[in-house]
Design a protein around this motif. Structure first.
Motif, PDB file in Angstrom:
ATOM      1  N   TYR A 163       0.827  -1.207   0.000  1.00 50.06           N
ATOM      2  CA  TYR A 163       0.000   0.000   0.000  1.00 50.06           C
ATOM      3  C   TYR A 163       0.862   1.257   0.000  1.00 50.06           C
ATOM      4  CZ  TYR A 163      -3.147   3.643   1.704  1.00 50.06           C
ATOM      5  OH  TYR A 163      -3.850   4.811   1.857  1.00 50.06           O
ATOM      6  N   ARG A 164       1.985   1.187   0.725  1.00 41.74           N
ATOM      7  CA  ARG A 164       2.844   2.366   0.838  1.00 41.74           C
ATOM      8  C   ARG A 164       3.643   2.598  -0.451  1.00 41.74           C
ATOM      9  NH1 ARG A 164       2.432   5.994   2.778  1.00 41.74           N
ATOM     10  NH2 ARG A 164       4.499   6.479   3.639  1.00 41.74           N
ATOM     11  N   ASP A 165       4.259   1.521  -0.994  1.00 47.34           N
ATOM     12  CA  ASP A 165       5.080   1.677  -2.204  1.00 47.34           C
ATOM     13  C   ASP A 165       5.307   0.296  -2.826  1.00 47.34           C
ATOM     14  OD1 ASP A 165       7.409   1.952  -3.993  1.00 47.34           O
ATOM     15  OD2 ASP A 165       7.507   3.985  -3.168  1.00 47.34           O
ATOM     16  N   VAL A 166       4.709   0.045  -3.976  1.00 47.60           N
ATOM     17  CA  VAL A 166       4.797  -1.264  -4.630  1.00 47.60           C
ATOM     18  C   VAL A 166       6.225  -1.558  -5.077  1.00 47.60           C
ATOM     19  CG1 VAL A 166       4.021  -2.636  -6.601  1.00 47.60           C
ATOM     20  CG2 VAL A 166       2.398  -1.164  -5.379  1.00 47.60           C
ATOM     21  N   ALA A 167       6.890  -0.576  -5.653  1.00 47.27           N
ATOM     22  CA  ALA A 167       8.237  -0.792  -6.180  1.00 47.27           C
ATOM     23  C   ALA A 167       9.217  -1.147  -5.070  1.00 47.27           C
ATOM     24  CB  ALA A 167       8.708   0.455  -6.917  1.00 47.27           C
ATOM     25  N   LEU A 168       9.169  -0.376  -3.978  1.00 47.44           N
ATOM     26  CA  LEU A 168      10.059  -0.666  -2.852  1.00 47.44           C
ATOM     27  C   LEU A 168       9.767  -2.046  -2.255  1.00 47.44           C
ATOM     28  CD1 LEU A 168      10.369   2.693  -0.843  1.00 47.44           C
ATOM     29  CD2 LEU A 168      12.124   1.536  -2.183  1.00 47.44           C
ATOM     30  N   THR A 169       8.490  -2.402  -2.211  1.00 52.65           N
ATOM     31  CA  THR A 169       8.105  -3.708  -1.671  1.00 52.65           C
ATOM     32  C   THR A 169       8.685  -4.836  -2.509  1.00 52.65           C
ATOM     33  OG1 THR A 169       6.035  -2.770  -0.822  1.00 52.65           O
ATOM     34  CG2 THR A 169       6.155  -5.173  -1.004  1.00 52.65           C
ATOM     35  N   ILE A 170       8.613  -4.704  -3.839  1.00 50.00           N
ATOM     36  CA  ILE A 170       9.169  -5.736  -4.723  1.00 50.00           C
ATOM     37  C   ILE A 170      10.668  -5.868  -4.527  1.00 50.00           C
ATOM     38  CG2 ILE A 170       9.580  -6.347  -7.138  1.00 50.00           C
ATOM     39  CD1 ILE A 170       6.860  -5.056  -7.781  1.00 50.00           C
ATOM     40  N   ILE A 171      11.353  -4.735  -4.395  1.00 53.56           N
ATOM     41  CA  ILE A 171      12.799  -4.740  -4.166  1.00 53.56           C
ATOM     42  C   ILE A 171      13.127  -5.459  -2.853  1.00 53.56           C
ATOM     43  CG2 ILE A 171      14.797  -3.283  -3.633  1.00 53.56           C
ATOM     44  CD1 ILE A 171      14.149  -3.352  -6.577  1.00 53.56           C
ATOM     45  N   VAL A 172      12.372  -5.117  -1.821  1.00 50.71           N
ATOM     46  CA  VAL A 172      12.601  -5.702  -0.494  1.00 50.71           C
ATOM     47  C   VAL A 172      12.381  -7.215  -0.511  1.00 50.71           C
ATOM     48  CG1 VAL A 172      11.629  -5.847   1.828  1.00 50.71           C
ATOM     49  CG2 VAL A 172      12.160  -3.615   0.845  1.00 50.71           C
ATOM     50  N   LEU A 173      11.396  -7.676  -1.275  1.00 52.30           N
ATOM     51  CA  LEU A 173      11.029  -9.103  -1.255  1.00 52.30           C
ATOM     52  C   LEU A 173      11.842  -9.947  -2.232  1.00 52.30           C
ATOM     53  CD1 LEU A 173       7.136  -8.872  -0.974  1.00 52.30           C
ATOM     54  CD2 LEU A 173       8.815  -9.148   0.854  1.00 52.30           C
ATOM     55  N   LEU A 174      12.748  -9.343  -2.996  1.00 54.82           N
ATOM     56  CA  LEU A 174      13.540 -10.108  -3.958  1.00 54.82           C
ATOM     57  C   LEU A 174      14.336 -11.260  -3.321  1.00 54.82           C
ATOM     58  CD1 LEU A 174      14.899  -7.441  -6.491  1.00 54.82           C
ATOM     59  CD2 LEU A 174      13.316  -9.329  -6.951  1.00 54.82           C
ATOM     60  N   PRO A 175      14.964 -11.057  -2.155  1.00 56.65           N
ATOM     61  CA  PRO A 175      15.723 -12.166  -1.541  1.00 56.65           C
ATOM     62  C   PRO A 175      14.833 -13.189  -0.821  1.00 56.65           C
ATOM     63  CG  PRO A 175      16.585 -10.008  -0.863  1.00 56.65           C
ATOM     64  CD  PRO A 175      15.225  -9.797  -1.424  1.00 56.65           C
ATOM     65  N   LEU A 176      13.520 -12.940  -0.778  1.00 56.62           N
ATOM     66  CA  LEU A 176      12.629 -13.789   0.006  1.00 56.62           C
ATOM     67  C   LEU A 176      12.679 -15.269  -0.405  1.00 56.62           C
ATOM     68  CD1 LEU A 176      10.681 -13.554   2.364  1.00 56.62           C
ATOM     69  CD2 LEU A 176       8.805 -13.282   0.724  1.00 56.62           C
ATOM     70  N   PRO A 177      12.731 -15.609  -1.729  1.00 55.22           N
ATOM     71  CA  PRO A 177      12.817 -17.035  -2.102  1.00 55.22           C
ATOM     72  C   PRO A 177      14.011 -17.746  -1.465  1.00 55.22           C
ATOM     73  CG  PRO A 177      12.265 -15.718  -4.021  1.00 55.22           C
ATOM     74  CD  PRO A 177      12.570 -14.753  -2.923  1.00 55.22           C
ATOM     75  N   LEU A 178      15.140 -17.039  -1.322  1.00 56.30           N
ATOM     76  CA  LEU A 178      16.308 -17.642  -0.664  1.00 56.30           C
ATOM     77  C   LEU A 178      15.991 -17.990   0.788  1.00 56.30           C
ATOM     78  CD1 LEU A 178      19.170 -15.323  -1.988  1.00 56.30           C
ATOM     79  CD2 LEU A 178      18.609 -17.651  -2.742  1.00 56.30           C
ATOM     80  N   LEU A 179      15.244 -17.092   1.437  1.00 58.15           N
ATOM     81  CA  LEU A 179      14.861 -17.332   2.836  1.00 58.15           C
ATOM     82  C   LEU A 179      13.920 -18.519   2.949  1.00 58.15           C
ATOM     83  CD1 LEU A 179      14.964 -16.453   5.781  1.00 58.15           C
ATOM     84  CD2 LEU A 179      13.069 -14.884   5.318  1.00 58.15           C
ATOM     85  N   ILE A 180      12.981 -18.634   2.014  1.00 58.58           N
ATOM     86  CA  ILE A 180      12.031 -19.753   2.036  1.00 58.58           C
ATOM     87  C   ILE A 180      12.759 -21.080   1.867  1.00 58.58           C
ATOM     88  CG2 ILE A 180      10.102 -20.827   0.806  1.00 58.58           C
ATOM     89  CD1 ILE A 180       9.127 -17.975   0.145  1.00 58.58           C
ATOM     90  N   VAL A 181      13.732 -21.111   0.938  1.00 60.03           N
ATOM     91  CA  VAL A 181      14.522 -22.335   0.729  1.00 60.03           C
ATOM     92  C   VAL A 181      15.309 -22.690   1.986  1.00 60.03           C
ATOM     93  CG1 VAL A 181      16.433 -23.348  -0.567  1.00 60.03           C
ATOM     94  CG2 VAL A 181      14.674 -22.038  -1.770  1.00 60.03           C
ATOM     95  N   ALA A 182      15.991 -21.692   2.564  1.00 67.20           N
ATOM     96  CA  ALA A 182      16.796 -21.918   3.772  1.00 67.20           C
ATOM     97  C   ALA A 182      15.926 -22.390   4.926  1.00 67.20           C
ATOM     98  CB  ALA A 182      17.533 -20.636   4.161  1.00 67.20           C
ATOM     99  N   THR A 183      14.737 -21.795   5.054  1.00 71.44           N
ATOM    100  CA  THR A 183      13.819 -22.164   6.121  1.00 71.44           C
ATOM    101  C   THR A 183      13.328 -23.593   5.957  1.00 71.44           C
ATOM    102  OG1 THR A 183      13.089 -19.872   6.368  1.00 71.44           O
ATOM    103  CG2 THR A 183      11.642 -21.577   7.255  1.00 71.44           C
ATOM    104  N   THR A 184      13.018 -23.996   4.740  1.00 70.07           N
ATOM    105  CA  THR A 184      12.540 -25.355   4.477  1.00 70.07           C
ATOM    106  C   THR A 184      13.606 -26.389   4.830  1.00 70.07           C
ATOM    107  OG1 THR A 184      11.141 -24.538   2.674  1.00 70.07           O
ATOM    108  CG2 THR A 184      11.606 -26.901   2.714  1.00 70.07           C
ATOM    109  N   ILE A 185      14.847 -26.122   4.410  1.00 74.41           N
ATOM    110  CA  ILE A 185      15.945 -27.044   4.725  1.00 74.41           C
ATOM    111  C   ILE A 185      16.158 -27.132   6.234  1.00 74.41           C
ATOM    112  CG2 ILE A 185      18.431 -27.413   4.494  1.00 74.41           C
ATOM    113  CD1 ILE A 185      18.249 -26.074   1.723  1.00 74.41           C
ATOM    114  N   PHE A 186      16.151 -25.983   6.884  1.00 70.40           N
ATOM    115  CA  PHE A 186      16.351 -25.942   8.336  1.00 70.40           C
ATOM    116  C   PHE A 186      15.230 -26.688   9.052  1.00 70.40           C
ATOM    117  CE2 PHE A 186      15.085 -23.771  12.293  1.00 70.40           C
ATOM    118  CZ  PHE A 186      16.195 -24.045  13.065  1.00 70.40           C
ATOM    119  N   GLN A 187      13.997 -26.466   8.615  1.00 69.29           N
ATOM    120  CA  GLN A 187      12.849 -27.082   9.276  1.00 69.29           C
ATOM    121  C   GLN A 187      12.932 -28.608   9.258  1.00 69.29           C
ATOM    122  OE1 GLN A 187       9.848 -28.518   7.410  1.00 69.29           O
ATOM    123  NE2 GLN A 187       9.224 -29.244   9.421  1.00 69.29           N
ATOM    124  N   LYS A 188      13.337 -29.165   8.113  1.00 65.76           N
ATOM    125  CA  LYS A 188      13.462 -30.624   8.010  1.00 65.76           C
ATOM    126  C   LYS A 188      14.604 -31.141   8.882  1.00 65.76           C
ATOM    127  CE  LYS A 188      11.509 -31.034   3.354  1.00 65.76           C
ATOM    128  NZ  LYS A 188      11.771 -31.402   1.929  1.00 65.76           N
TER     129      LYS A 188
END
Length: 589
Positions: A163-188
């Protein structure tokens, strides 16, 4: 049986856990409401900081800065109060639920057949009743509700950022897939480590319970060093499992910090570039706001893996606990017969009994005991003597035949009524770490001190009890370790007498005391048996010569039956045993 398969939480198992939350549904509702409030309130502070920076600090508005500071302090206090209340309620909810569940487990365990305990280590049951239940409490305090709150917070923060800024949000979330992968490996990985920890805890508890209980055997045979080495190995496995879980954390958290730093770096780069090129699109306040959002966004995502594993470990604990609750080895209380009085006439008719499959320890056993009579069971170890009294109490169920009391099948009696009318005095007297009075009454409020004292006088134990510090309030410590074998035996006689049973069972009740002490407590036994049907198991034939009937058992079968004099005339097994005790060097075995 409900199970956890893979990484998916079994909903049916979770429903069973929540059955114990129903009495505390108001606490649960308040916890959920506070969870939602925390998720909604959290994103407000970064926005206020952004507004303060752009509208007051950069413009030199000191009064506005002061007003916004007061607002943020009030908001921070409010958020702290909500967080405190949330933590308190979720922990209260968890502890209240497992309190009821622990009571249910203990109540269930006390009603299980002895066959269950024959094959289940006590340490394992302790683990189920204590530490496994604590992991279930974590489902509420650190698991499910916290996960819901974190997921909700992530959704709210991303929504506010978009809502505040779509472009900044996309930039911020770019590394998110790496976090999801790391979290999945850690969780198992951490799930596997946690399961190993739970297994090693159970092994540790079982080993400790068995070896502390049997400490005298270890010391008698000088096995301290060997058992010490075995314990070191078990403890090392437990340590290694914990170190392995900590190792996964030590890798995962720095990885999350690196990914979070990447997100911040991208934000600062893009934000600074936008400020230089288009100052009106992105302000310093917006960059600061999004930096705070990144911190708030990555923290719950980082902790989600840990919380999800906490939830899963709670579910693993629940699975183990419910496995005990689902153990269908209760003695069925199908009978309702509760006569006003029980005479104590006993009849075994063609009884066959086996502990395992068809390896019968009692074979076609038949005998009768009239009300008020004393019957003695004699035989070598393994002949089936103790099995006979165990099935009379319905600790085990027979495969064939029937057992009657006063002409009524014992299955037709109310189970509690039947056992309350059969008092058993065992060779190995068990006393709880409690007062003599409570060990006698077993905390039965209907038994008065006057009745206990009267029973103690009848068995000749009143004087020695009065000499103890505190008398009947003397604490005998665990297993009666501060009393002699004879004193402990006398207390067990008082216990049997105050319950005023119709049938008395003495299972090797004098074999653990010396001959002098045996003579002293023989008077107590005579008082116990007076007016009651009695079954006596004894190796010392001197204690059973007055029995109305002596049954000689061998490998589960009756070999001889009659009075003492009648059996001596037969010149069989009983006569040989009698001669061995009274004429072999003059020493009774």
């Amino acid at each position: 049986m409900s199970k956890i398969t893979g990484d998916v939480i079994n909903i049916n198992l979770l429903k069973r856990v929540f059955q114990y939350v129903k009495p505390y549904k108001n606490i649960f509702i308040y916890s959920v409401v506070l969870t939602i409030l925390l998720a909604v309130v959290a994103p407000v502070r970064p926005f206020l900081i952004k507004y303060t920076l752009d509208e007051h600090i950069l413009k030199g508005d000191y009064q506005g800065l002061l007003n916004m500071t007061i607002i943020m302090i009030v908001l921070l206090v409010l958020q702290s109060i909500i967080q405190y209340s949330h933590t308190l309620l979720t922990n209260t909810l968890g502890q209240s639920a497992i309190k009821d569940l622990r009571i249910a487990v203990f109540n269930h365990i006390t009603k299980l057949r002895l066959k269950f305990f024959d094959r289940t280590p006590i340490g394992q049951l302790i683990t189920r009743t204590v530490s496994d239940l604590e992991t279930i409490a974590d489902i509420f305090s650190e698991g499910l509700i916290v996960i819901i709150g974190d997921v909700l917070m992530v959704i709210v923060i991303i929504a506010v950022m978009l809502y505040r800024d779509v472009a900044l949000t996309i930039i911020v979330l770019l590394p998110l897939p790496l976090l999801i992968v790391a979290t999945t490996i850690f969780q198992k990985a951490i799930k596997s480590a946690f399961q190993e920890i739970r297994t090693e805890v159970s092994n540790l508890n079982t080993y400790l319970q068995e070896h502390i209980t049997g400490i005298s055997i270890i010391q008698y045979f000088a096995r301290e060093e060997q058992e010490y080495r075995k314990f070191k190995k078990i403890n090392s496995r437990y340590r290694d499992a914990n170190i392995r879980s900590n190792w996964y954390y030590s890798i995962f958290f720095p990885v999350v910090e690196i990914i979070s730093a990447m997100s911040m770096g991208l934000l600062v780069w893009y934000g600074a570039k936008s400020i230089l090129e288009k100052p009106m699109d992105v302000t310093p306040g917006t960059i600061t706001e999004f930096l705070l959002y990144i911190s708030m966004l990555f923290r719950p995502i980082r902790e989600l893996a840990d919380k999800f594993n906490t939830l899963q470990m709670g579910m693993v604990g629940a699975e183990r606990v419910f496995k005990v609750l689902d153990t269908d080895e209760l003695t069925p209380n199908t009978g309702t017969y509760k006569p006003v009085t029980m005479n104590g006439e006993i009849s075994f008719k063609n009884v066959w009994f086996a502990y395992n499959d068809e390896q019968y320890v009692l074979k076609d056993l038949s005998f009768e005991v009239k009300a008020g009579q004393t019957v003695a069971l004699v035989g070598a170890t393994g002949a089936g003597k103790s099995s006979t009294i165990n099935i009379l109490n319905r600790f085990y169920e027979i495969q064939k035949g029937e057992v009657l009391v006063d002409g009524v099948n014992i299955h037709k009696y109310d189970l509690n009524f039947l056992r309350q009318n059969i008092a058993t005095v065992l060779q190995d007297v068990f006393l709880f770490s409690d007062t003599i009075f409570n060990n006698i009454t077993l905390n039965n409020p209907t038994i008065t001190m006057e009745e206990v004292v009267d029973a103690a006088k009848k068995v000749g134990a009143h004087e020695f009890i009065e000499r103890l510090p505190g008398g009947y309030q003397y604490n005998v410590m665990e297993r009666g370790s501060t009393l002699s074998a004879g004193q402990a035996q006398l207390i067990s006689f008082i216990r049997a007498l105050v319950y005023n049973p119709s049938i008395l069972v003495l299972d090797e009740a004098t074999s653990s005391v010396d001959t002098e002490t045996e003579l002293l407590i023989q008077h107590a036994i005579d008082n116990l048996m007076y007016g009651r049907t009695a079954i006596v198991i004894a190796h010392r034939l001197s204690t059973i010569q007055k029995a109305d009937l002596i049954i000689v058992l061998d490998k589960g079968e009756i070999k001889e039956k009659g009075t003492h004099q009648e059996l001596l005339k037969i010149d069989g097994y009983y006569k040989r045993l009698y001669d061995l005790q009274f004429y072999s060097g003059g020493i009774a075995t």
